[in-house]
Scaffold this motif. Sequence first.
Motif, mmCIF file in Angstrom:
data_model
loop_
_atom_site.group_PDB
_atom_site.id
_atom_site.type_symbol
_atom_site.label_atom_id
_atom_site.label_comp_id
_atom_site.label_asym_id
_atom_site.label_seq_id
_atom_site.Cartn_x
_atom_site.Cartn_y
_atom_site.Cartn_z
ATOM 1 N N UNK A 1 0.846 -1.196 0.000
ATOM 2 C CA UNK A 1 0.000 0.000 0.000
ATOM 3 C C UNK A 1 0.878 1.241 0.000
ATOM 4 N N UNK A 2 0.464 2.269 -0.750
ATOM 5 C CA UNK A 2 1.209 3.513 -0.792
ATOM 6 C C UNK A 2 0.348 4.640 -0.251
ATOM 7 N N UNK A 3 0.973 5.798 -0.021
ATOM 8 C CA UNK A 3 0.198 6.957 0.393
ATOM 9 C C UNK A 3 0.109 7.082 1.894
ATOM 10 N N UNK A 4 -1.086 7.109 2.421
ATOM 11 C CA UNK A 4 -1.292 7.353 3.836
ATOM 12 C C UNK A 4 -0.672 6.251 4.671
ATOM 13 N N UNK A 325 8.995 -6.403 -1.852
ATOM 14 C CA UNK A 325 8.391 -5.108 -1.561
ATOM 15 C C UNK A 325 9.493 -4.208 -1.033
ATOM 16 N N UNK A 326 9.608 -3.002 -1.569
ATOM 17 C CA UNK A 326 10.649 -2.084 -1.118
ATOM 18 C C UNK A 326 10.438 -1.679 0.327
ATOM 19 N N UNK A 327 9.188 -1.480 0.724
ATOM 20 C CA UNK A 327 8.871 -1.132 2.110
ATOM 21 C C UNK A 327 8.719 -2.407 2.938
ATOM 22 N N UNK A 328 8.545 -2.222 4.237
ATOM 23 C CA UNK A 328 8.284 -3.328 5.162
ATOM 24 C C UNK A 328 9.339 -4.417 5.052
ATOM 25 N N UNK A 373 5.272 -6.353 -5.167
ATOM 26 C CA UNK A 373 4.361 -5.297 -4.759
ATOM 27 C C UNK A 373 5.011 -3.943 -4.990
ATOM 28 N N UNK A 374 4.321 -3.085 -5.740
ATOM 29 C CA UNK A 374 4.748 -1.714 -5.985
ATOM 30 C C UNK A 374 6.183 -1.634 -6.504
ATOM 31 N N UNK A 375 6.433 -2.216 -7.678
ATOM 32 C CA UNK A 375 7.794 -2.200 -8.222
ATOM 33 C C UNK A 375 8.250 -0.830 -8.711
ATOM 34 N N UNK A 417 1.334 -6.332 -8.022
ATOM 35 C CA UNK A 417 0.391 -5.379 -7.434
ATOM 36 C C UNK A 417 0.978 -3.969 -7.494
ATOM 37 N N UNK A 418 0.186 -3.006 -7.984
ATOM 38 C CA UNK A 418 0.726 -1.654 -8.135
ATOM 39 C C UNK A 418 -0.365 -0.607 -7.947
ATOM 40 N N UNK A 419 0.042 0.573 -7.495
ATOM 41 C CA UNK A 419 -0.885 1.696 -7.376
ATOM 42 C C UNK A 419 -0.742 2.606 -8.591
ATOM 43 N N UNK A 420 -1.744 3.430 -8.830
ATOM 44 C CA UNK A 420 -1.683 4.410 -9.895
ATOM 45 C C UNK A 420 -1.825 3.851 -11.299
#
Length: 561
Positions: A1-4, A325-328, A373-375, A417-420
């Motif tokens: 998840x991105x953003x908030x 995933x880059x985060x977490x 996730x979110x590459x 999985x990606x946002x935007x």
Amino acid sequence: MAGRRHVLIVLASGLVLVLAGCSSSETTATPDAVVDLLEQDWQTPGVTVDGDGLQVVATAPVIVEQDGEGGQPNPPVNLAGTHLEATGAFVLSATFTDVTADVSWGVYDSPPVIADEFRIEPSGLRLTLRGDDLEVAVFDGSPQQEVTAPRPAHDEHVTVPDPAAELSVHRSGNTLEIVSGGDTVSSVPLGGVFESGQLWLGLSSTGGSFRVGSLTAAAPTGSSVTTAGPAVAQAEPSEDGLQALAARTRPDFTIGAAVALGPLASDPEYARELVGNFGALTPENAMKPQFLSPQQAVYTFEEADAMLAIAESKGMAVHGHTIAFTEAMPRWMRELPTGSELERRASAETLLDYVTTVVTHFKGRLDSLDVVNEPFDVDQGTSFQQNIWYRVFGPSYPAVISSVVHEADPEVKQFINENGADVPGHRQDALLKLALDTNALGGHIDGVGLQAHVYDLETDAISADDLGATLARFDDAGLRVRISENDVTDDRGPSAQAEQYATVLSTCLRSPACISYTTWGVDNRYNWWLDDDGSLRQGHDFVFDDGQPTPAYDALRRALG
């Protein structure tokens, strides 16, 4: 998840512990019954049954911030196992032996809420024993100035004469007493931190191991302490819930939600909302790398396993989230060396061992899985994030991971999985190309996840035409689509929010390419985030609000017919 970044918050007051040299008073009254907690159900990372006791080893879990920095301690709690229901006074007693470093014993009024990059510290008590030094920290649930560094309302170090002596927590009215070897070493007027009637226990060590030789709970006459299991055990699917409605028109279609184990275990309303309405769940955080492997070659599957067991017992599918995933990402993974070819080879072996271990562990229990996730970059561009996977394997890393996942579990459906990328544009072009290129290189990608986060209806709104064209495009390419993390702001009111929710779901339902729809949360009771300036905000993006359905929920029902 991105953003908030979702968070809830607590802050310290200025109360000070009072030392006393007297013996414990009224809370030592003879109890009506004693509960032997060593005989109860323990499903806690780092805790194993050892004969007639418990063995606790350090797993050192931390929660990193969105940019990978920081590291807030996240001591485990026995969420899926036994907790206590207490009315009035209570006494908890324990003995600890074979201590190699430290003992941490937590008693909480409710489970901590785990946000994307934060642990939300609940009211409660944490005792930390190092040698003969005992730290007593009491959290009272008031707002925190720094969420990632919560300060107790009360923090004191006392000396215990015999670290191996029985250590007890006595609560009577508004008084908390800490008793060691029969003598009161601390007394504080903060018994009110335990007002929910629940007690949640945690055992951990920051850098060693210890053995729990005894652990009991008791209550004096006029009070009671009993054992209890997770709240979700009582929840049942509804014949009129969202999943049941979807099955009437598309039996193969799943309605899911991102969930956390804490509220599933402790909140009956949250559990009823989830199980009654949804046919699939996505662990919001429990399957991310920093939660599954806080240290290299150390795996903590307990919470994820508990969520999968809940899903199986309720007839729900599970979508795994996530492998790369880059985060977490735990520090050990993020800091693997990549400076030379030899280092990259060694790091590649370590990363692929992680993938194989995780996927093999969950084999046969996942319907689908986010292998990547979110590459792409966080500024809505199309370049790869330069994470450890990219630095080790290069731009073909999704194909490498996909092949290893397929080898470990050929049946799990794989997604990127990606946002935007929910609407036509460069971001969507890049996602489609990545999925096709990954398969051309030997990968096994079944489809893509479109997150469908709508944080601003002026800039993020998703129209039926744009989403319909998007779904048709992926369908033409032979790829399936999951609406994977839909949530919608209420900044323009509940009617606009409801309309956007309904547009996404109804458009998805009309497309044979769209196989599932997931909301990124259940109830706004657990929807908190930090603004860019660090200030606390409560979100109202979900379809339930404090136990009640919202107009967005009603709109989803109408979209399902």
